[in-house]
Design an enzyme around this catalytic site. Structure first.
Site, PDB file in Angstrom:
ATOM      1  N   SER B  57       0.801  -1.224   0.000  1.00 12.78           N
ATOM      2  CA  SER B  57       0.000   0.000   0.000  1.00 12.78           C
ATOM      3  C   SER B  57       0.833   1.273   0.000  1.00 12.78           C
ATOM      4  O   SER B  57       0.295   2.349  -0.127  1.00 12.78           O
ATOM      5  CB  SER B  57      -0.936   0.011   1.200  1.00 12.78           C
ATOM      6  OG  SER B  57      -0.185  -0.119   2.381  1.00 12.78           O
ATOM      7  N   HIS B  96       1.183   3.968   7.138  1.00 13.71           N
ATOM      8  CA  HIS B  96       0.622   4.829   6.096  1.00 13.71           C
ATOM      9  C   HIS B  96       0.969   6.270   6.386  1.00 13.71           C
ATOM     10  O   HIS B  96       1.497   6.606   7.431  1.00 13.71           O
ATOM     11  CB  HIS B  96      -0.901   4.658   6.036  1.00 13.71           C
ATOM     12  CG  HIS B  96      -1.324   3.420   5.322  1.00 13.71           C
ATOM     13  ND1 HIS B  96      -2.620   2.979   5.312  1.00 13.71           N
ATOM     14  CD2 HIS B  96      -0.632   2.529   4.589  1.00 13.71           C
ATOM     15  CE1 HIS B  96      -2.700   1.872   4.611  1.00 13.71           C
ATOM     16  NE2 HIS B  96      -1.508   1.572   4.164  1.00 13.71           N
ATOM     17  N   ASP B 123      -7.965   5.668   4.744  1.00 14.57           N
ATOM     18  CA  ASP B 123      -7.993   4.460   5.552  1.00 14.57           C
ATOM     19  C   ASP B 123      -9.256   4.264   6.366  1.00 14.57           C
ATOM     20  O   ASP B 123      -9.296   3.367   7.203  1.00 14.57           O
ATOM     21  CB  ASP B 123      -6.803   4.476   6.522  1.00 14.57           C
ATOM     22  CG  ASP B 123      -5.502   4.250   5.791  1.00 14.57           C
ATOM     23  OD1 ASP B 123      -4.450   4.525   6.384  1.00 14.57           O
ATOM     24  OD2 ASP B 123      -5.540   3.807   4.630  1.00 14.57           O
TER      25      ASP B 123
END
Lengths: 167, 180
Positions: B57, B96, B123
């Site tokens: 990701s 992230h 998210d």
């Protein structure tokens, strides 16, 4: 003392140490590079400014972003992640940062660019404080190295504001 | 009979001594590694110090198998930082980037929204049910440094535990059998 096991062990330990040392030096060399990126952002248009059904303001705008990030690239740079965020203050929140657009710049050739785009991510406030709001647009960049320490910085461009009424 | 008994005894005693020395040596290695590990956790302020990137990701910046060095300081969380966080109820940490920050005036508490660079959406889908924001206590650390490929060892050991047992077994044998 000269068995295969000992030799393999010594070789492995030495190569791991040498690799770690090289990675550290590569990362340190980034500290010596001279960096002077530049950017300019203009708001071309405010497309939409409304109150969402559950009471949060939302803005949609078109931006014209010009930037020259070539000087950020060193031989140890894998990519530069650049993004534009709007920063403003509200009575409830001392700081709000909303990312509007981002891009991954994979190499030096792509580092000088000009694009016109509407905001990639929704500019939504926590509340309805955006009418007439003054805000800064900041261009952040995040340099991701091939190995070692990552570093980030930004240019702050103040003086933008939103209209006083919904449209 | 007495001679045999004496020889057997002397052999046994040598072996016990060597065994004990080996065991103590092994223990010293393990505990000094543990000391270094815990000291680094203390210095960086992060509970886990190093994370292995497991998903795609954050590509192309972080590939599967890279490791990230974490640091957690009292500095406020700002947009653009790459943070590692745990969702309540899941034990795999997620790495992230922060794309939205709302920091409260008085308390300094912060609402944070994250997104993986390579993901099309933010998210919110990953957060716990009904959770719209992350707060400071969800965040375990900021990624400050990076080494490529080193994390594959951990991924292989997790996905094929047999290799882990083989490796530890071999190492144990090597330590015990080295007699210097």
């Amino acid at each position: 003392m000269h068995s295969f096991g000992y030799r393999a062990n010594a070789l492995l330990a030495f190569s791991v140490t040498a690799l770690a040392f090289i990675c550290a030096i590569a990362s340190l060399s980034d500290n010596f590079s001279n960096q002077n990126p530049s950017a300019e952002i203009q708001i071309l248009n405010i497309n939409r400014f409304k109150k969402q059904s559950y009471e949060n303001d939302e803005v949609s705008l078109t931006l014209d972003i010009t930037a020259d990030l070539e000087s950020l690239f060193t031989w140890n740079t894998k990519q530069v992640f650049a993004f534009v965020a709007a920063e403003y203050e509200t009575p409830k929140n001392s700081l709000n940062q909303v990312s509007l657009w981002d891009a991954i710049i994979p190499d030096k050739e792509h580092a000088k660019f000009r694009i016109q785009t509407s905001n990639k991510y929704r500019f939504i406030d926590q509340g309805h404080n955006l009418r007439g709001k003054e805000f800064n647009l900041t261009l952040h960049w995040h340099v991701m190295p091939k190995t070692g320490k990552m570093f980030a910085d930004k240019i702050v461009m103040p003086g933008y504001s939103l209209p006083d009424a919904y449209k | 009979m007495g001679l045999v008994g004496e020889t057997v005894d002397s052999i046994k005693s040598i072996q016990i001594r060597q065994l004990l020395t080996q065991a103590i040596r092994l223990g010293m290695i393990v505990t000094s590694a543990l000391i270094i590990w815990k000291a680094l956790i203390c210095v960086t302020g992060s509970d886990s110090l190093v994370v292995v990137v497991l998903s795609e990701s954050m590509e192309p910046g972080f590939q599967r198998g890279d490791i990230l060095f974490l640091h957690m300081s009292k500095d406020p969380i700002r947009a653009g930082e790459i943070v590692v966080f745990n969702i309540d109820g899941r034990d795999i940490p997620i790495v992230h980037r922060v794309i939205m920050v709302h920091e409260r005036e008085n308390t300094g508490e912060v609402d944070v929204l994250t997104k993986g660079d390579n993901n099309p959406e933010d998210d919110r889908l990953l957060y716990a049910k009904g959770q719209l924001w992350l707060n400071r206590h969800h965040i375990m650390g900021r990624a400050v440094g990076f080494l490529p490929y080193v994390g594959w060892v951990t991924i292989i050991m997790t996905e094929k535990p047999i290799i882990k047992y083989i490796l530890i077994g071999t190492l144990g044998l090597l330590v015990i059998s080295s007699k210097d």
